[in-house]
Structure formats: C-alpha cells, structure tokens
Design a protein around this motif. Structure first.
Motif, short mmCIF file in Angstrom:
data_model
loop_
_atom_site.label_atom_id
_atom_site.label_comp_id
_atom_site.label_asym_id
_atom_site.label_seq_id
_atom_site.Cartn_x
_atom_site.Cartn_y
_atom_site.Cartn_z
N TRP A 1 0.83 -1.20 0.00
CA TRP A 1 0.00 0.00 0.00
C TRP A 1 0.86 1.26 0.00
O TRP A 1 0.63 2.19 -0.77
CB TRP A 1 -0.91 -0.01 1.22
CG TRP A 1 -1.85 1.17 1.26
CD1 TRP A 1 -3.10 1.25 0.74
CD2 TRP A 1 -1.59 2.44 1.87
NE1 TRP A 1 -3.63 2.49 0.97
CE2 TRP A 1 -2.73 3.25 1.66
CE3 TRP A 1 -0.51 2.98 2.56
CZ2 TRP A 1 -2.82 4.55 2.12
CZ3 TRP A 1 -0.60 4.29 3.01
CH2 TRP A 1 -1.74 5.07 2.79
N LEU A 2 1.88 1.29 0.86
CA LEU A 2 2.71 2.48 0.97
C LEU A 2 3.52 2.72 -0.31
O LEU A 2 3.80 3.87 -0.66
CB LEU A 2 3.65 2.35 2.18
CG LEU A 2 4.41 3.62 2.58
CD1 LEU A 2 3.44 4.75 2.91
CD2 LEU A 2 5.31 3.35 3.78
N SER A 3 3.89 1.65 -1.01
CA SER A 3 4.65 1.82 -2.26
C SER A 3 3.84 2.58 -3.30
O SER A 3 4.41 3.25 -4.17
CB SER A 3 5.04 0.45 -2.81
OG SER A 3 3.89 -0.24 -3.29
N GLN A 4 2.52 2.49 -3.24
CA GLN A 4 1.66 3.18 -4.20
C GLN A 4 1.17 4.53 -3.68
O GLN A 4 0.86 5.42 -4.47
CB GLN A 4 0.46 2.30 -4.54
CG GLN A 4 0.84 0.95 -5.16
CD GLN A 4 -0.36 0.03 -5.31
OE1 GLN A 4 -1.49 0.39 -5.00
NE2 GLN A 4 -0.12 -1.18 -5.78
N MET A 5 1.10 4.68 -2.35
CA MET A 5 0.45 5.86 -1.78
C MET A 5 1.39 6.81 -1.06
O MET A 5 0.94 7.81 -0.50
CB MET A 5 -0.65 5.41 -0.80
CG MET A 5 -1.70 4.51 -1.43
SD MET A 5 -2.60 5.30 -2.77
CE MET A 5 -3.47 6.59 -1.86
N TRP A 6 2.70 6.55 -1.07
CA TRP A 6 3.58 7.37 -0.23
C TRP A 6 3.67 8.81 -0.71
O TRP A 6 4.02 9.71 0.06
CB TRP A 6 4.97 6.74 -0.14
CG TRP A 6 5.78 6.78 -1.42
CD1 TRP A 6 5.72 5.90 -2.44
CD2 TRP A 6 6.75 7.75 -1.78
NE1 TRP A 6 6.59 6.24 -3.42
CE2 TRP A 6 7.26 7.38 -3.05
CE3 TRP A 6 7.26 8.89 -1.17
CZ2 TRP A 6 8.22 8.12 -3.71
CZ3 TRP A 6 8.23 9.62 -1.82
CH2 TRP A 6 8.70 9.24 -3.07
N LYS A 7 3.31 9.06 -1.96
CA LYS A 7 3.32 10.44 -2.46
C LYS A 7 1.98 11.15 -2.21
O LYS A 7 1.87 12.34 -2.49
CB LYS A 7 3.62 10.45 -3.96
CG LYS A 7 5.05 10.04 -4.30
CD LYS A 7 5.29 10.16 -5.79
CE LYS A 7 6.73 9.78 -6.14
NZ LYS A 7 6.98 9.88 -7.60
N SER A 8 0.99 10.43 -1.69
CA SER A 8 -0.33 11.02 -1.52
C SER A 8 -0.35 12.06 -0.40
O SER A 8 -1.19 12.96 -0.41
CB SER A 8 -1.36 9.93 -1.23
OG SER A 8 -1.05 9.26 0.00
N GLN A 9 0.56 11.94 0.58
CA GLN A 9 0.62 12.90 1.67
C GLN A 9 2.06 13.37 1.84
O GLN A 9 2.98 12.55 1.95
CB GLN A 9 0.14 12.27 2.98
CG GLN A 9 -1.32 11.83 2.98
CD GLN A 9 -2.26 13.01 2.88
OE1 GLN A 9 -1.91 14.13 3.21
NE2 GLN A 9 -3.47 12.76 2.39
N PRO A 10 2.28 14.69 1.88
CA PRO A 10 3.66 15.19 2.02
C PRO A 10 4.30 14.81 3.34
O PRO A 10 5.52 14.81 3.46
CB PRO A 10 3.49 16.71 1.89
CG PRO A 10 2.05 16.97 2.22
CD PRO A 10 1.30 15.77 1.74
N CYS A 11 3.46 14.48 4.34
CA CYS A 11 4.04 14.16 5.65
C CYS A 11 4.85 12.88 5.63
O CYS A 11 5.71 12.67 6.48
CB CYS A 11 2.93 14.06 6.70
SG CYS A 11 1.61 12.93 6.24
N TYR A 12 4.60 11.98 4.66
CA TYR A 12 5.41 10.77 4.59
C TYR A 12 6.88 11.12 4.34
O TYR A 12 7.78 10.52 4.91
CB TYR A 12 4.89 9.84 3.49
CG TYR A 12 3.61 9.13 3.84
CD1 TYR A 12 3.56 8.26 4.92
CD2 TYR A 12 2.45 9.32 3.10
CE1 TYR A 12 2.39 7.60 5.26
CE2 TYR A 12 1.27 8.68 3.43
CZ TYR A 12 1.24 7.82 4.52
OH TYR A 12 0.08 7.18 4.85
N ALA A 13 7.08 12.11 3.47
CA ALA A 13 8.46 12.54 3.20
C ALA A 13 9.10 13.10 4.47
O ALA A 13 10.31 12.96 4.68
CB ALA A 13 8.47 13.59 2.09
N GLY A 14 8.28 13.73 5.31
CA GLY A 14 8.80 14.26 6.57
C GLY A 14 9.31 13.17 7.49
O GLY A 14 10.16 13.42 8.35
#
Length: 804
Positions: A232-245
C-alpha cells in the motif's frame, strides 16, 4: 569577325559555367562515402550554397558586350540558357537522389542502433536474473549509506541516458524530424530498460513482495499485516507530504523504516535497532518514573466535559495517590520499568454511546464505572506511563490517523489499550480490519464479567447464549472486573475513597458517632417495598438518606439530597450502620462504609439473582448467581458485614443489636487501597502478556493441581486457593496429567465442552481444542475436572505469592 568572336565568347562562358558547376559537385561525390550522419548533411548544405553561386555566374554577362538586336543571336542565347537550365535540373535530380540515399543510410544507422540497444538490454536482463539467484547479503550496518550509494547508481544511469540523447540530437537540424520519426521505438525501449533495472528494488502489486538486495526484509513473525502495508505504501507514499517528513523516499528501506518505527506494522530492521533505542532515550520514554503529582493528567481531563466528575474525584484524592506511589516505591524496585504508551478510551462516556452516564453522575446516576475509570487513570499516571485519553469517535480517528488526511502520529502504536465493551466496538468500527493488530493488547473494563461460553461467539450462538455484550471472541482474561467474582476474568478493581490519612486521623477519632444509620440508595425507587424493613431500623437508629426525591421517602427519614463524595464520607463517619436495600448490586459504597468504620447491613437475595431471572442482569454475558446485594462484602463477614434477610424482621433486629453493642475499627482490604491498586496494576502491566501463547505469568511455581467433580472455581476455593485460567494450556496434555496421577488410558481433543481437561471413570481423557473455551466456572457431574489452582496474597487476590 565580330560575329564569330561573340559566338566564341558565349560558348566559352557556357563551358566555363559547366566546368564550374562540375567542380563544385565533385566534393559532394567524394564526401558522400564518409560518415552518413554528419558529412552527407554537410555536402547537401554546401551544394545548396554552390547552387546560389552557380546562378550568380550569369551576372558577368551584364558586363559583356551589349545585347544585339539580331533576333537570330537572341534565339541562340535563349537556347543556351535553356540548355543551362536543363543541366541545373539534372544536377538537382542528382542531389535529390543523393538525399534519398542519405535517408536510407540514416534509417540503416537507426536500425543498427536499435539492435545494439536490444542486445544491451538482453545482457542487463541476464545480469538481473543472476542477481536474483544470488542469496541476499547480510544485514547492513548502515542502511543510510547503502541507500545513498544505490541512489547514486541510479543517477549515473540517468546521466548515461542523457548523454545518449545528446548524441542523437547532434544529428543535422534539417534531418531532426527524420531522426525523431525513426527513433520512436527508442524511448519505450529505454523505459523498459529502467523498469528492468528497478526490478531489484520496487514493490509489485502481486502477492509476492520482491525485496531490495541492499535492504533485505527481516523475518515477518508476529507481523501479518506488514506485506500488505508495504504494498500500500509503495503506491500511496506520495499522496501525503508528511510521509516525506518521516524520511519516506520511495525505496524499500524507507518504507520498512516508517512502517516499523512509526506505525509499528513491520519488524524493525536489524541495523536500525540501536537507532531506535537512542531515540527512546532521547524522547525520555525509556523508563517509567513514579510521578509526584497529577498535574499533567488534569490537562487532558479539563478539555472534555464528559470527565468532569472523574476530574473532581481525582483532584480530591491526589494527595492519597502521591503518598501511595512513594510508599510502593520504598517497598519495591520501581526503577527498571519501561514506560508504556497507553490509550484509554471509555466508550461509555462518549456522546456516540448515548448512555448519558457522565451527565447523570451529578443527578444520582450510577457511579461504579466512573469510579473505576478515574482510579485507573490515576494509577497509570502515578506509575509513570504515557496516557492518551480519547472520548469520541473523532478522537479515535485522530489518534490512529484514520481519515484525517495526515500521517499517523508517533504515539499511534500503543503498548496497551484500556476500553470497555462499547469502546471496543467503537475501536473496531474506526479501524475496521486492522483492529486485529491491537487485539491482544486490549483490556476491556467489564463491571460484572464475561464468562467463556458467552464470549465465544460460535458456542454462544449454538447454545442460545447470545448477549448484546457477548460474542467478542477475546481471551477471557482480557475482561477486567470491578470485583474478583469470576476467576476466568482479571480483577482490576478500584480504590475505596476514605478520609483516614495521617493528618486527619485525629479528626476521625474526635468525631463521635451518632445513633444514626445512612441508607444505601440515591434513587427513590430503590426504597419502594422496604417500609417494614426500614421501620425496624428506625426503632433503633435515626435514618438519613441522600435521595433525589424526598416525597417518596418515609416521614422519619432525614434526606440530604444528592451530595458530593466528601459529604457522603462525613455522613459515614457519623453513622453506625450503612443500610443496604438489595439494590444496586456490587457497588463501591459498602466498602467505603467499612473504610470509615461503619458496619454494613447486607440484604440476602432469595432466590439468587442472575441473567436468567433478573431484568437488571438480562443481557449480561454470564449466568453468575449472586446470593446477596454485595457478595464480596459478604465474604468479609462479621463484625463488619451482617448479611440478613430483609423479610425476616427478627433476624434484622438481632443484627442491629449486635452492631450497636460493638465498636469496630475502620477496615479496608489492601487490594482496594491506592497502594494496593498501584501494586496490582503495575504487576499486570509488567507481567501479564496475552500476545504470547506460552505461559509466562503467573509463574508455574504457583500452580497447584486439584481434581474434583465440580467447577474449578469451587474446587480451588475449598482448598484455600483460586482457579488460575492461565495455567490451563499447561495442563492440557497427557504428559502433564500423568505427572499429576491421572493415567489416561485413551484420550481425545475436543471443543464440545467447557470442563476440559477432564476424565471419566474409565480413565478416558478429554483435552480442550479451543483455548477460548477454557473455563473455571463450569462443571459436569459425569466428569472429573483437572483444575489449575494457585495461592494468593491476603487482600490481594489477583497476585500469587511468587508474582511480586
């Protein structure tokens, strides 16, 4: 002569023009055999320029002899001009042919490049297959360095691609369209190449997750949701900028680090364990320290109106809690405990439950659940754990990061969750499928208890034991009760509020008891049908009440209305008897009376009350029978508790005479004191592990096996012990029974009964195949039960002597 000269002059000019054009054409034929990508295009341009020069060679004619008026000469001139134009046309045709040749050669060149690219792709595909066959390298010591190296390699590949593109773009500008037309297949091939290179790293949507060779997946034991979360995260990690944080950058390592250290869905990478420990120490959450105040807890309570009564109770007892924490720390080593992240969600007080219990607390409503919640919150805080309080569905969604549009907070993954049956259902509705991840760390506050057959949904449905509060399929020990009335559940308890602290002891002694009784019942309906009983008491004592409706009471009752807890304490210190009316059942007030030196008159219940015959217990997930208003107090017995039949007025008078002719000291069982609750809850947090199938607590040294043709609860009680369901798995096999003098001639595993392990007269043994059906409270007269009993500390029944 002049005519001949002019003719020769014109002929010579024509020949010179032809020679000049031929000379200019010669380099083109010489260069056409050179590199077709660059030289052929230069030749065409040069021929284009030479054509302009050729057209300019006719200009000297303007400086020649003047045109003749002789039409014959003019005609010849026109003919020569036509011949020159014809020659030019032939040259242009040849030039076009040469350009077509150049086009064909360029096409061949492009085809050659495509073949070379395909060969290169095949070689790289073979390399990738070889990489897949090589066993993964050992765990890296520095994941970050390896990730940077891998990213550098990817950047190098991109640079190579850019250089190739620039080489292709160096082709002549006037043939750029031709080049792009024939290179349409190149970009897809390049893309295919990049995808093949990335096969070593990226996530795939299929069931198998291919790990990064530079970041191998750790063992997935006890993390069943990890693979699904990775995908799931491999497809959705760009959906929220906080993941990059949180450091998520699209790589497998970053996914694993986030899902193991932030959301706790996956196991922690071996190379990250030291970093995690450093982070814990830095955050100050490594060790639990017994706190000296409850200030931080008030901050959470003040934000929500549902906790107004709870906050008042906690504030009134703060000094008692702090002193109890100090006392416990002085007796035991409290320094080597890990601080836990604990979520507390009392579903009963939420607006969504519509129970209105928090609002009714100031109008004579039931207080038992609120008392237990307030004391649990105080206990967790004093013990030094990090408590997160939620009181609504939005609170739960925010805590778990569900439908908030944000990444989950760091305290998302609790070590323990305390809730009630309503709250458990709310947690399930918010989390849906992933709630199962938290199942074994949930503790359900359950006032009256849940018995195994009501808890097991299939068994309950089959045997018509369905209950609105049952069928939860939890481990029975996960249900935390107010009193230790069923050993299948865990005794959590509460604290009995009293005023016997050191600086008030003299005040307590100076208070002279009045010849009065205080009646246990804040609602007028509790008094109905009790007039004869109250009349007998009134013959000996002045009767006081704290009732919400004065009009429904006998005239002789002095009613104080609904008062605060401290006022009730004062009334108990002035009274000699606390009078029960048979309802409410198993509340905290009788123990408060004993703690304030007031005897309790405990009405018998005939017939015994249960969910089978009493509306109050209807729907409760048990068939436990109570034979008096307060079974726990009944067990304490005289001279503190006098259990009487309200309809036998002679028995009532006999009890009153005995009470008035005695003087009793305040009595409070240790397990209902602040220190006793701190000790019990601390041991449960540290030792009770319901996520592991192995028996870890209580220690097996406490096990004592008893065989009897009755319930294990009764059999253990007769031996001065208590049934311990945590030991059932240890007894559930032939070898252990043989060590306890049970020789099984034949045996079988079955889920058809609640009394296993057991055996019959022919020594045929039954063992339990469903661990949720182990039960201390059921019996079968045709079978002999093998019961797991243990000892216990006096006035601390939840703990064995080796449990501390």
């Amino acid at each position: 002569m002049r005519k001949t000269t002019d003719t020769l002059w014109k002929t010579m000019c024509l020949l010179l023009g032809i020679c000049f054009i031929w000379c200019l054409s010669l380099p083109y034929f010489m260069l056409s055999n050179a590199d077709q990508d660059i030289i052929s295009m230069a030749t065409i341009n040069r021929l284009g320029r030479d054509g302009n020069v050729g057209e300019g060679t006719g200009r000297p004619e303007a400086h020649g002899p003047p045109a003749l008026k002789d039409y014959k000469e003019e005609l010849q001139s026109v003919q020569i001009h036509m011949e020159a134009e014809k020659v030019k046309g032939q040259l242009k045709d040849e030039m076009i042919k040469e350009m077509h040749l150049d086009k064909i050669q360029l096409q061949r060149h492009v085809a050659h490049m495509e073949e070379l690219l395909k060969l290169q792709l095949e070689k790289e595909e073979k390399k990738i297959q070889q990489l897949k066959s090589v066993p993964p390298p050992p765990p890296l010591k520095d994941c970050k360095a390896e990730m940077q190296l891998f990213q550098f390699q990817i950047e190098s590949e991109k640079d190579k691609g850019k250089l190739k593109d620039e080489m292709i773009k160096d082709l002549r500008a006037d043939k750029l369209r031709l080049q792009l037309t024939h290179m349409e297949k190149a970009p897809p091939l390049m893309k295919k190449k990049e995808e093949m290179v990335e096969k070593v790293q990226p996530l795939k949507p299929d069931k198998k997750f291919e790990e990064d060779t530079n970041c191998p997946l750790p063992p997935m034991d006890n993390h069943p949701e990890c693979m699904g979360k990775l995908k799931w995260l491999s497809q959705m990690w760009k959906s929220q900028p906080c993941y990059a944080g949180y450091g998520v950058n699209g790589s497998v390592c970053s996914f694993l680090i986030y899902l193991s250290e932030v959301e706790k869905w996956c196991p922690v990478l071996p190379c990250r364990v030291p970093l995690s420990k450093k982070a814990e120490v830095k955050a100050g959450s490594d060790y639990a320290v017994v706190r000296e105040n409850l200030t931080d807890l008030y901050t959470s309570l003040e934000k929500r109106s549902q906790f107004r009564w709870i906050e008042q109770r906690i504030r009134s007892m703060e000094r008692v809690w702090v002193e109890a924490g100090r006392s416990l720390s002085a007796k035991y080593n409290m320094k080597e405990r890990k601080a836990k992240q604990i979520l507390v969600h009392p579903g009963l007080v939420t607006a969504e439950s519509k129970a209105m219990i928090a609002e009714a607390a100031f109008n004579g409503g039931p207080l038992g659940e609120l008392v237990q919640w307030s004391d649990l919150l105080s206990t967790l805080h004093i013990l030094g754990h990090h408590v997160y309080l939620t009181a609504s569905l939005p609170d739960l969604r925010h805590y778990f990061g569900v439908d908030t549009g944000d990444c989950s907070p760091f305290h998302l993954n609790p070590n323990l969750i305390y809730t009630d049956i309503i709250g458990l259902r709310q947690i399930k509705s918010v989390l849906k499928g992933p709630w199962f991840k938290y199942r074994c760390i949930i503790r359900v506050l359950d006032t009256f208890g849940t018995e195994p057959d009501f808890n097991h949904i299939s068994w309950a449905n089959k045997h018509k034991l369905a209950s609105p509060f049952g069928g939860l399929n939890m481990i029975p020990l996960q249900f935390y009760t107010m009193f230790p009335h069923t050993p299948d559940n865990t005794f959590l308890g509460f604290v009995v509020q009293n005023q016997l602290m050191s600086e008030q002891s003299e005040l307590f002694k100076s208070n002279k008891r009045q010849n009065q009784a205080l009646v246990y019942g804040k609602r007028a309906e509790f008094w109905k049908g009790k007039t004869a009983y109250l009349d007998v008491i009134h013959k000996y004592l002045e009767i006081h009440g704290t009732v919400n409706n004065r009009n429904a009471l006998p005239n002789y009752v002095k009613n104080h209305g609904i008062v605060k807890g401290t006022d009730v304490q004062a009334l108990l210190r002035q009274s000699k008897v606390f009078v029960g009316l048979s309802f409410p059942y198993e509340g905290p007030a009788p123990l408060e009376a004993l703690a304030n030196g007031c005897a309790f008159l405990n009405p018998k219940l005939n017939p015994p009350q249960s969910s089978l015959n009493t509306m109050f217990f209807k729907g409760k997930p048990n068939i436990r029978e109570i034979i008096s208003q307060h079974p726990y107090a009944e067990a304490i017995g005289e001279p503190y508790v006098w259990t009487v039949d309200m309809n036998n007025l002679t028995e009532v008078e006999r009890a009153l005479n005995a009470i008035l002719n005695q003087t009793i000291e305040p009595y409070l069982p240790y397990e209902f004191s602040c220190e006793g609750m701190l000790q019990r809850v601390n041991v449960l947090i540290e030792k009770q592990d319901l996520c592991s199938s192995a028996v870890s607590w209580p220690p097996l040294s406490a096990l004592q096996v008893v065989k009897a043709q009755m319930s294990c609860k009764t059999a253990c009680q007769k031996a001065g012990l208590i049934c311990e369901p945590a030991f059932f798995p240890h007894l559930n096999n032939v070898n252990t029974l043989a060590k306890n003098n049970v020789d099984c001639q034949t045996s079988e595993f079955s889920a058809s009964g609640l009394v296993f392990p057991a055996y019959n007269s022919t020594q045929h043994c039954w063992f339990q195949s469903d661990p949720l059906l182990f039960s201390c409270v059921r019996s079968d007269e045709s079978l002999t039960r093998v019961c797991p009993c243990r000892d216990f500390i006096k006035d601390q029944i939840a703990l064995c002597k080796d449990c501390i």
